[in-house]
Design a protein around this motif. Structure first.
Motif, PDB file in Angstrom:
ATOM      1  N   ASP A  43      22.524  51.262  27.196  1.00  0.00           N
ATOM      2  CA  ASP A  43      22.933  51.633  28.549  1.00  0.00           C
ATOM      3  C   ASP A  43      24.171  52.527  28.528  1.00  0.00           C
ATOM      4  O   ASP A  43      25.122  52.282  27.766  1.00  0.00           O
TER       5      ASP A  43
ATOM      6  N   TYR B 261       6.433  58.732  35.748  1.00  0.00           N
ATOM      7  CA  TYR B 261       7.622  58.144  36.340  1.00  0.00           C
ATOM      8  C   TYR B 261       7.401  57.728  37.790  1.00  0.00           C
ATOM      9  O   TYR B 261       6.407  58.106  38.425  1.00  0.00           O
ATOM     10  N   SER B 262       8.359  56.973  38.308  1.00  0.00           N
ATOM     11  CA  SER B 262       8.239  56.381  39.637  1.00  0.00           C
ATOM     12  C   SER B 262       8.220  57.401  40.768  1.00  0.00           C
ATOM     13  O   SER B 262       7.813  57.083  41.884  1.00  0.00           O
TER      14      SER B 262
ATOM     15  N   ASP C 216      15.209  54.343  32.820  1.00  0.00           N
ATOM     16  CA  ASP C 216      15.769  54.102  34.150  1.00  0.00           C
ATOM     17  C   ASP C 216      16.989  54.999  34.330  1.00  0.00           C
ATOM     18  O   ASP C 216      17.929  54.948  33.533  1.00  0.00           O
ATOM     19  N   ARG C 217      16.953  55.823  35.378  1.00  0.00           N
ATOM     20  CA  ARG C 217      18.051  56.766  35.627  1.00  0.00           C
ATOM     21  C   ARG C 217      18.463  56.695  37.094  1.00  0.00           C
ATOM     22  O   ARG C 217      17.656  56.910  37.990  1.00  0.00           O
ATOM     23  N   ARG C 218      19.727  56.383  37.304  1.00  0.00           N
ATOM     24  CA  ARG C 218      20.284  56.333  38.662  1.00  0.00           C
ATOM     25  C   ARG C 218      21.295  57.459  38.818  1.00  0.00           C
ATOM     26  O   ARG C 218      22.203  57.600  37.997  1.00  0.00           O
TER      27      ARG C 218
ATOM     28  N   PHE D  29      14.822  46.329  30.119  1.00  0.00           N
ATOM     29  CA  PHE D  29      14.072  47.024  31.163  1.00  0.00           C
ATOM     30  C   PHE D  29      12.640  46.502  31.148  1.00  0.00           C
ATOM     31  O   PHE D  29      12.054  46.332  30.073  1.00  0.00           O
TER      32      PHE D  29
ATOM     33  N   LYS E 279      12.366  55.808  37.425  1.00  0.00           N
ATOM     34  CA  LYS E 279      12.041  54.829  36.397  1.00  0.00           C
ATOM     35  C   LYS E 279      10.742  55.197  35.682  1.00  0.00           C
ATOM     36  O   LYS E 279       9.828  55.755  36.290  1.00  0.00           O
TER      37      LYS E 279
ATOM     38  N   ARG F  48      16.818  57.406  42.194  1.00  0.00           N
ATOM     39  CA  ARG F  48      16.487  56.585  41.027  1.00  0.00           C
ATOM     40  C   ARG F  48      15.116  56.977  40.499  1.00  0.00           C
ATOM     41  O   ARG F  48      14.177  57.171  41.273  1.00  0.00           O
TER      42      ARG F  48
ATOM     43  N   LYS G 298      19.373  53.896  31.358  1.00  0.00           N
ATOM     44  CA  LYS G 298      18.913  53.000  30.310  1.00  0.00           C
ATOM     45  C   LYS G 298      17.972  53.787  29.399  1.00  0.00           C
ATOM     46  O   LYS G 298      17.039  54.425  29.887  1.00  0.00           O
TER      47      LYS G 298
END
Length: 210
Positions: free
Chosen positions: A137, A29-30, A170-172, A126, A184, A182, A160
């Protein structure tokens, strides 16, 4: 004979619609975190991170983690259980656009209730590397009751989820103070490609891009 063929066809469709991520696959992950899929269950999956902590996640992606075990002492963790509501009724699993539910969080020393409301926001996209993948989503809000009467928002989450990968891509997150995070999905390695060298190189690249 026709019934047998129909049953076989339904089985093939069911298998083909399941998430393609195999046991032993590694997700990166990011934020530089690394997780390995170690087991698939009827109600979700088990993942282990680089610190050997184990997370159990529901097949319903909008639900919080079902349990968490800290290494080396598995008692240092938590579990969630549904005590009110039917989160499984949210689209596309059910027929509702919005669901409310209540969870009980338990640790070795205490327990507490969490109130959630989740909404289905439809299909999305995405970008994962050079690919664009389809997503489902969702948005969720957790709140607490001030003096048992007035609800106060504790956190909001927008995510997402890729049905094909079986992963949140993708998680915010936003907490009650307005702080945002965030996370990703950057890379998924299949079991045969999930070598220590590839993983280390990918994590190094992510951390040095910041």
């Amino acid at each position: 004979m026709i019934r047998l063929l129909t049953a076989c066809l339904l089985l093939v469709i069911s298998i083909s619609s399941q998430a393609s991520t195999q046991i032993g696959s590694v997700a990166i992950y990011s934020d530089g975190s690394v997780e390995k899929l170690i087991e698939k269950t009827t109600d979700g999956s088990l993942w282990q991170d680089q610190r050997k902590r184990i997370y159990k996640r529901s097949k319903y992606p909008y639900l919080p983690e079902l349990s968490y075990q800290k290494f080396p002492d598995p008692s240092q963790g938590f579990s969630h259980s549904i005590i009110f509501g039917h989160p499984e009724r949210l689209k596309p699993y059910g027929d509702r656009d919005v669901v409310d539910f209540e969870l009980m969080k338990k640790t070795s020393s205490n327990s507490g209730k969490k109130y959630w409301q989740c909404s289905y926001e439809g299909k999305g996209k995405f970008k994962l590397g050079k690919r664009r993948i389809e997503t489902e989503d969702y948005s969720c809000v957790r709140w607490v009751f001030y003096k048992e009467i007035v609800p106060k928002t504790k956190e909001t989450i927008r995510l997402k989820y890729s049905p094909k990968l079986g992963l949140i891509v993708d998680r915010r997150h936003r907490d009650s103070r307005g702080e945002k995070k965030r996370k990703k999905l950057v890379q998924v390695f299949s079991p045969e490609k999930a070598t220590a060298k590839r993983i280390a190189r990918t994590v190094y690249t992510i951390r040095n891009e910041k």
